[in-house]
Motif scaffolding. Structure first.
Motif, PDB file in Angstrom:
ATOM      1  N   PRO A 196       0.793  -1.226   0.000  1.00 40.67           N
ATOM      2  CA  PRO A 196       0.000   0.000   0.000  1.00 40.67           C
ATOM      3  C   PRO A 196       0.827   1.279   0.000  1.00 40.67           C
ATOM      4  CG  PRO A 196       0.036  -0.946   2.204  1.00 40.67           C
ATOM      5  CD  PRO A 196       0.872  -1.844   1.328  1.00 40.67           C
ATOM      6  N   LEU A 197       0.357   2.227  -0.777  1.00 32.95           N
ATOM      7  CA  LEU A 197       0.791   3.611  -0.714  1.00 32.95           C
ATOM      8  C   LEU A 197      -0.300   4.379   0.026  1.00 32.95           C
ATOM      9  CD1 LEU A 197       2.148   4.349  -4.295  1.00 32.95           C
ATOM     10  CD2 LEU A 197       3.416   4.735  -2.184  1.00 32.95           C
ATOM     11  N   LEU A 198       0.080   5.061   1.099  1.00 32.48           N
ATOM     12  CA  LEU A 198      -0.885   5.727   1.960  1.00 32.48           C
ATOM     13  C   LEU A 198      -0.723   7.235   1.815  1.00 32.48           C
ATOM     14  CD1 LEU A 198      -0.153   3.391   4.987  1.00 32.48           C
ATOM     15  CD2 LEU A 198      -2.011   3.162   3.314  1.00 32.48           C
ATOM     16  N   HIS A 199      -1.704   7.868   1.239  1.00 30.45           N
ATOM     17  CA  HIS A 199      -1.623   9.285   0.906  1.00 30.45           C
ATOM     18  C   HIS A 199      -2.294  10.111   2.003  1.00 30.45           C
ATOM     19  CE1 HIS A 199      -0.231   8.193  -3.118  1.00 30.45           C
ATOM     20  NE2 HIS A 199      -1.235   7.345  -3.200  1.00 30.45           N
ATOM     21  N   THR A 200      -1.493  10.652   2.908  1.00 31.79           N
ATOM     22  CA  THR A 200      -2.020  11.542   3.940  1.00 31.79           C
ATOM     23  C   THR A 200      -2.023  12.971   3.397  1.00 31.79           C
ATOM     24  OG1 THR A 200       0.110  12.059   4.970  1.00 31.79           O
ATOM     25  CG2 THR A 200      -0.980  10.012   5.664  1.00 31.79           C
ATOM     26  N   LYS A 201      -2.435  13.906   4.225  1.00 29.71           N
ATOM     27  CA  LYS A 201      -2.528  15.292   3.781  1.00 29.71           C
ATOM     28  C   LYS A 201      -1.171  15.849   3.369  1.00 29.71           C
ATOM     29  CE  LYS A 201      -4.022  19.876   5.344  1.00 29.71           C
ATOM     30  NZ  LYS A 201      -4.603  20.668   6.468  1.00 29.71           N
ATOM     31  N   ASP A 202      -0.124  15.473   4.111  1.00 28.91           N
ATOM     32  CA  ASP A 202       1.182  16.091   3.888  1.00 28.91           C
ATOM     33  C   ASP A 202       2.219  15.174   3.248  1.00 28.91           C
ATOM     34  OD1 ASP A 202       0.381  18.548   5.102  1.00 28.91           O
ATOM     35  OD2 ASP A 202       0.601  17.586   7.059  1.00 28.91           O
ATOM     36  N   LYS A 203       2.052  13.848   3.413  1.00 27.90           N
ATOM     37  CA  LYS A 203       3.078  12.926   2.937  1.00 27.90           C
ATOM     38  C   LYS A 203       2.447  11.662   2.379  1.00 27.90           C
ATOM     39  CE  LYS A 203       6.925  14.392   5.868  1.00 27.90           C
ATOM     40  NZ  LYS A 203       7.711  14.919   4.721  1.00 27.90           N
ATOM     41  N   THR A 204       3.246  10.928   1.621  1.00 30.74           N
ATOM     42  CA  THR A 204       2.847   9.597   1.173  1.00 30.74           C
ATOM     43  C   THR A 204       3.767   8.579   1.818  1.00 30.74           C
ATOM     44  OG1 THR A 204       1.954  10.339  -0.953  1.00 30.74           O
ATOM     45  CG2 THR A 204       2.647   8.044  -0.804  1.00 30.74           C
ATOM     46  N   ILE A 247      10.779   8.307  13.100  1.00 30.51           N
ATOM     47  CA  ILE A 247       9.657   7.541  13.607  1.00 30.51           C
ATOM     48  C   ILE A 247       8.370   8.211  13.146  1.00 30.51           C
ATOM     49  CG2 ILE A 247      10.895   6.598  15.575  1.00 30.51           C
ATOM     50  CD1 ILE A 247       9.574   8.681  17.334  1.00 30.51           C
ATOM     51  N   LEU A 248       7.326   7.423  13.045  1.00 31.35           N
ATOM     52  CA  LEU A 248       6.088   7.899  12.439  1.00 31.35           C
ATOM     53  C   LEU A 248       5.506   9.108  13.179  1.00 31.35           C
ATOM     54  CD1 LEU A 248       4.100   7.318  10.162  1.00 31.35           C
ATOM     55  CD2 LEU A 248       2.887   5.776  11.707  1.00 31.35           C
ATOM     56  N   THR A 249       5.577   9.089  14.498  1.00 29.56           N
ATOM     57  CA  THR A 249       4.973  10.167  15.273  1.00 29.56           C
ATOM     58  C   THR A 249       5.634  11.514  15.022  1.00 29.56           C
ATOM     59  OG1 THR A 249       6.374   9.551  17.160  1.00 29.56           O
ATOM     60  CG2 THR A 249       4.118   8.682  17.122  1.00 29.56           C
ATOM     61  N   GLU A 250       6.848  11.517  14.487  1.00 33.77           N
ATOM     62  CA  GLU A 250       7.517  12.777  14.145  1.00 33.77           C
ATOM     63  C   GLU A 250       6.949  13.389  12.859  1.00 33.77           C
ATOM     64  OE1 GLU A 250      11.982  11.659  15.835  1.00 33.77           O
ATOM     65  OE2 GLU A 250      11.537  11.466  13.699  1.00 33.77           O
ATOM     66  N   LEU A 251       6.209  12.578  12.103  1.00 32.21           N
ATOM     67  CA  LEU A 251       5.817  12.989  10.765  1.00 32.21           C
ATOM     68  C   LEU A 251       4.334  13.282  10.628  1.00 32.21           C
ATOM     69  CD1 LEU A 251       7.862  10.243   8.895  1.00 32.21           C
ATOM     70  CD2 LEU A 251       8.494  12.649   9.162  1.00 32.21           C
ATOM     71  N   ILE A 252       3.545  12.908  11.623  1.00 34.71           N
ATOM     72  CA  ILE A 252       2.101  13.074  11.495  1.00 34.71           C
ATOM     73  C   ILE A 252       1.534  13.842  12.683  1.00 34.71           C
ATOM     74  CG2 ILE A 252       1.733  11.027  10.068  1.00 34.71           C
ATOM     75  CD1 ILE A 252       1.016   9.478  12.527  1.00 34.71           C
TER      76      ILE A 252
END
Length: 278
Positions: A191-199, A273-278
């Motif tokens: 999966p490619l997960l397209h959030t508001k700011d990043k993929t 880590i993920l929490t730094e990015l979302i």
């Protein structure tokens, strides 16, 4: 879209198997092994909340295996998945969809639970998804890969009536795009997960750890190593161009990373880590 890492425990594998023809003197510098040549790996699932869906990518191993089997594979826990979900404030019956990148034992058998009365679904409200190509391949497989498919559990998942087969690439859920890769095993669906700011790209076994980013650093588990290299090269070009973030299922030390292209080829750019990015 909300993304939450979910742990399904840890295990290990032989370092030579993880890095194929790459000499230990090279890979051991970036991904260490113990005195028995075992590398520590993790089972990092991902909860994706998008639209009306709560999608769990992968389910880990589950409680099906003997103590000896677990010891041989370095499995540290068979209960981490539901405990990790609970710690993030979620329950198994909230999961609407379970997504399997492929059907090897360490990626899907945790979707079922062994009880005194037989097998039962862990996520009883969820629809399950895998690629049709992978399902059909798992029926025949080959002598080398056969042990990775646990027939009794796969048949149980299918007989539940909740296993759905994906035939085409594209958007499966809002912002949740699937792509097929065939070198590791036919019909691996990532999966490619397209959030508001990043993929974000859930790498599964195409790139099991950040140390596997360089083109030639591929695992001995891959059925078609040349195809894996071709798929990696083509996709990593897109990763660099569009600045995707890789999310690793098996890397014990690195949760996410970006990639850069150098004169020597593709390389790790930055760990995070993920929490730094979302």
């Amino acid at each position: 879209m909300k993304l939450t890492p979910i742990s399904a425990g840890h295990f290990h594998c032989d370092g030579g198997a993880l890095f194929g023809v790459i000499p230990k003197v090279l890979w051991n510098k970036v991904y260490p092994s113990d005195e028995n040549n075992f590398t520590q790996l993790t089972l990092r699932c991902l909860l994706v909340e998008t639209g009306n869906h709560k999608i769990l990518i992968e389910t880990g191993i589950g409680n099906h295996y003997s103590e000896k089997y677990l010891q041989n594979n370095g499995v540290t826990s068979v209960t981490d998945l539901e405990e990790s979900l609970s710690k993030t404030g979620h329950a198994a019956d909230e999961i609407t969809d379970v997504f399997f990148t492929h059907l090897h034992w360490d990626h899907c058998t945790g979707a079922a639970r062994k009880t005194e009365g037989g097998l039962e679904l862990v996520f009883q409200s969820a629809q399950m998804w895998c690629s049709r190509t992978q399902w059909e391949h798992a029926q025949v497989s080959n002598p080398r890969e056969k042990a990775a498919f646990h027939r009794e559990i796969l048949d149980f998942l299918s007989d539940s009536g909740k296993l759905n087969f994906v035939e085409n690439e594209g958007e499966l859920f809002p912002g949740f795009e699937v792509c097929f890769f065939n070198g590791h095993t036919p019909g691996q669906m990532l999966p490619l997960l397209h959030t508001k700011d990043k993929t974000f790209f859930y790498t599964s076994d195409l790139i099991p750890t950040a140390a596997n980013i360089p083109l030639l650093w591929i695992a001995s588990y891959d059925l078609d190593p040349v195809k894996v290299m071709e798929e990696k090269e083509q996709f990593l070009e897109e990763v660099v161009e569009k600045d995707y973030v890789l999310f690793f299922v098996h890397d014990y030390y690195t949760e996410c990373a970006t990639v850069r292209k150098t004169e020597k080829g593709f390389a790790l750019n930055e760990k995070m880590i993920l929490t730094e990015l979302i």
